[in-house]
Design a protein around this motif. Sequence first.
Motif, PDB file in Angstrom:
ATOM      1  N   ASP A   1      -5.972 -18.416 -15.771  1.00  0.00           N
ATOM      2  CA  ASP A   1      -4.832 -19.101 -16.390  1.00  0.00           C
ATOM      3  C   ASP A   1      -5.037 -19.237 -17.887  1.00  0.00           C
ATOM      4  O   ASP A   1      -4.113 -19.034 -18.678  1.00  0.00           O
ATOM      5  CB  ASP A   1      -4.641 -20.499 -15.769  1.00  0.00           C
TER       6      ASP A   1
ATOM      7  N   ARG B   1       1.725 -23.785 -10.262  1.00  0.00           N
ATOM      8  CA  ARG B   1       0.935 -23.379 -11.424  1.00  0.00           C
ATOM      9  C   ARG B   1       1.742 -22.463 -12.336  1.00  0.00           C
ATOM     10  O   ARG B   1       1.733 -22.609 -13.554  1.00  0.00           O
ATOM     11  CB  ARG B   1      -0.341 -22.664 -10.972  1.00  0.00           C
TER      12      ARG B   1
ATOM     13  N   SER C   1      -9.458 -26.554 -18.462  1.00  0.00           N
ATOM     14  CA  SER C   1      -9.163 -25.977 -17.156  1.00  0.00           C
ATOM     15  C   SER C   1     -10.418 -25.350 -16.558  1.00  0.00           C
ATOM     16  O   SER C   1     -11.325 -24.946 -17.265  1.00  0.00           O
ATOM     17  CB  SER C   1      -8.076 -24.915 -17.286  1.00  0.00           C
ATOM     18  N   HIS C   2     -10.439 -25.332 -15.217  1.00  0.00           N
ATOM     19  CA  HIS C   2     -11.473 -24.580 -14.522  1.00  0.00           C
ATOM     20  C   HIS C   2     -10.966 -23.194 -14.157  1.00  0.00           C
ATOM     21  O   HIS C   2     -11.725 -22.314 -13.782  1.00  0.00           O
ATOM     22  CB  HIS C   2     -11.839 -25.272 -13.196  1.00  0.00           C
ATOM     23  N   ILE C   3      -9.636 -23.051 -14.242  1.00  0.00           N
ATOM     24  CA  ILE C   3      -9.028 -21.817 -13.740  1.00  0.00           C
ATOM     25  C   ILE C   3      -8.983 -20.811 -14.884  1.00  0.00           C
ATOM     26  O   ILE C   3      -8.057 -20.796 -15.700  1.00  0.00           O
ATOM     27  CB  ILE C   3      -7.631 -22.104 -13.143  1.00  0.00           C
TER      28      ILE C   3
ATOM     29  N   GLU D   1      -7.102 -30.676 -17.331  1.00  0.00           N
ATOM     30  CA  GLU D   1      -6.951 -30.000 -16.034  1.00  0.00           C
ATOM     31  C   GLU D   1      -5.517 -30.095 -15.504  1.00  0.00           C
ATOM     32  O   GLU D   1      -5.290 -30.581 -14.395  1.00  0.00           O
ATOM     33  CB  GLU D   1      -7.911 -30.611 -14.991  1.00  0.00           C
TER      34      GLU D   1
ATOM     35  N   SER E   1      -4.817 -28.168 -12.040  1.00  0.00           N
ATOM     36  CA  SER E   1      -5.572 -28.409 -10.807  1.00  0.00           C
ATOM     37  C   SER E   1      -4.692 -29.140  -9.802  1.00  0.00           C
ATOM     38  O   SER E   1      -3.881 -29.982 -10.161  1.00  0.00           O
ATOM     39  CB  SER E   1      -6.836 -29.216 -11.093  1.00  0.00           C
TER      40      SER E   1
ATOM     41  N   GLU F   1     -13.073 -14.437 -16.870  1.00  0.00           N
ATOM     42  CA  GLU F   1     -13.755 -15.094 -15.753  1.00  0.00           C
ATOM     43  C   GLU F   1     -15.178 -14.565 -15.611  1.00  0.00           C
ATOM     44  O   GLU F   1     -16.120 -15.330 -15.420  1.00  0.00           O
ATOM     45  CB  GLU F   1     -12.968 -14.865 -14.467  1.00  0.00           C
TER      46      GLU F   1
END
Lengths: 302, 257
Positions: A199, A173, A194-196, A163, A166, A292
């Motif tokens: 990205d 970022r 990553s959660h994003i 991460e 984050s 996503e």
Amino acid sequence: MINFSNVTKIFKSDILTQNFTALNDVSFQVPAGSMVGFLGANGAGKTTSLKIIMDFIRPTGGRVEFSPEMGATKLEIRRNLGFLPERPYFYPNLTGLEFLYFMGTLSEISRSDIAREVAYWGPRFRVDHALGRELKTYSKGMLQRIGFLSTILHHPKLIILDEPLSGLDPIGRKELKDVIIEVHKQGKTVFFSSHIVPDVEEICDRVIFLKEGRLVYDGPVNSLLVSDQERDYVILVQGGKVLEDRAKSTVTLPDEVRRYVVPSSAKDQFLSAAVAAGGNVFSLELVKPSLEEIFYQTQGRK
Amino acid sequence: MMPSKIMTIAYYTFRELYKSKILLNVFFVGLGLVVVTFVATEFTYGVPERIALDFGLGMLSLSSLGISLFLGVNLLSKEMESRTVYMVIARPVPRYAFILGKLVGLLGIQALNVIVLSALTLASTAFLGGELSPILFWAIGFTLLESLLLLLCVVLISLLANTILSVIFSMVLLVLGHAVKETQGLSFVENHPALKALLDFYHFVLPAFHKLNLKDYVIYKKSLPLSYLLPNVAYGTIYSLGLLCLIVFLFQRKNLD
């Protein structure tokens, strides 16, 4: 570079509660020279996988192997490896420079090399002005940036980041992503969780999805996007007969232009019918779902 | 290569602790020691130097044991909580080098604490006309050994239990380790063979801290033969080495989650 093979991790709890299976027979590879994103919701098993790769915890079953170029022994492998844990807090009373010398010395690089690397990367990470300050005075973003700097000080062949983006603002970022891309272009293999999702989609060539401790997908980002069977086409037709019954949806726009959404399986028939009905087809566009959207579909949240 | 990594970790552990508020505590304990000694000697007839020694060695012991207990319990748990341990052992550093480096760094702080408070105690005693007998220096050395033993007990227990339980268990070990010899001599214990066997077993297996306490001998100016001192030094050293091996063994196998 990493061969994560049939790994299972069961966390044993007390007699009153059930054991928790964090990873269930998960296998994947991280090829040399690749940039691999590691996606999954909270509790999917990403951090557990990284801890097993780093030998912080032992798997219940399966094994992790590194390619020969990483080295034969654990210590040799770690000479060629850079790791940044999730939200590290570091040593609050050390200054940024002391921390970098500490980490660099442990990575077996000379003080002059550390000084050279710090002089090069310090301004890039916007921490050069704060290197004399104690780490407890750093913001979360600065800690993340100096942590990443310490991870690449010794020019590792493989960089593993948990991460890394984050807690950073959009500019932070972007800067960190740029540096990740830069070190990747220098030939480093990068593996990061990553959660994003955007990205990961933006900078990774491969992606690994975990869901509830199981592998859902492992492969190129593009294949994941292309292999989706539910893709639609947006077709713009001017004039002609209305073909509402052949499309999933129809919207009438100015100048007699109609916007049809048609499933890919019915695209060819629709185009023939539109031309036969006297319409002028002037746009055909594939609706490409973002990573996503696929991520959330995979998580069952959409 | 490994000794240099142990020393690197020890150096930065020492620096990290040195810059924390811990030395401020040593300063205030030292200041308190001087003030309390001065006030106490005003109420004493004839033996002010004995009061200085009593307070000095008592403060030294309390401060050293406090550092072992409260810094020792956080030595590893804090590293794991803040994930700094991952930053270090992700590099070419074996786990044993990490734990040894952390312990050496903390012992550096402990040594600094002992030096400062011992110097104040010796200065106060000398100022009040007391004699600086060799047993006094032995007592200071034994205090350092006792705090090392307690530190290793705390670190070992902290690998197996949470922070609060580790502090409680270690304090219980410390109190029992001092009291066990007196308890063994009680007539009640003498008359109950099972209890005596239990205490003998405890005395044999668990740390007997009373062997490292020379304060009473110092205050009453009793000299002690080397045949008493050296076996106790050997006991403290061998017991500490045993605990160190156990700590390294457990930490090598511990899941750092």
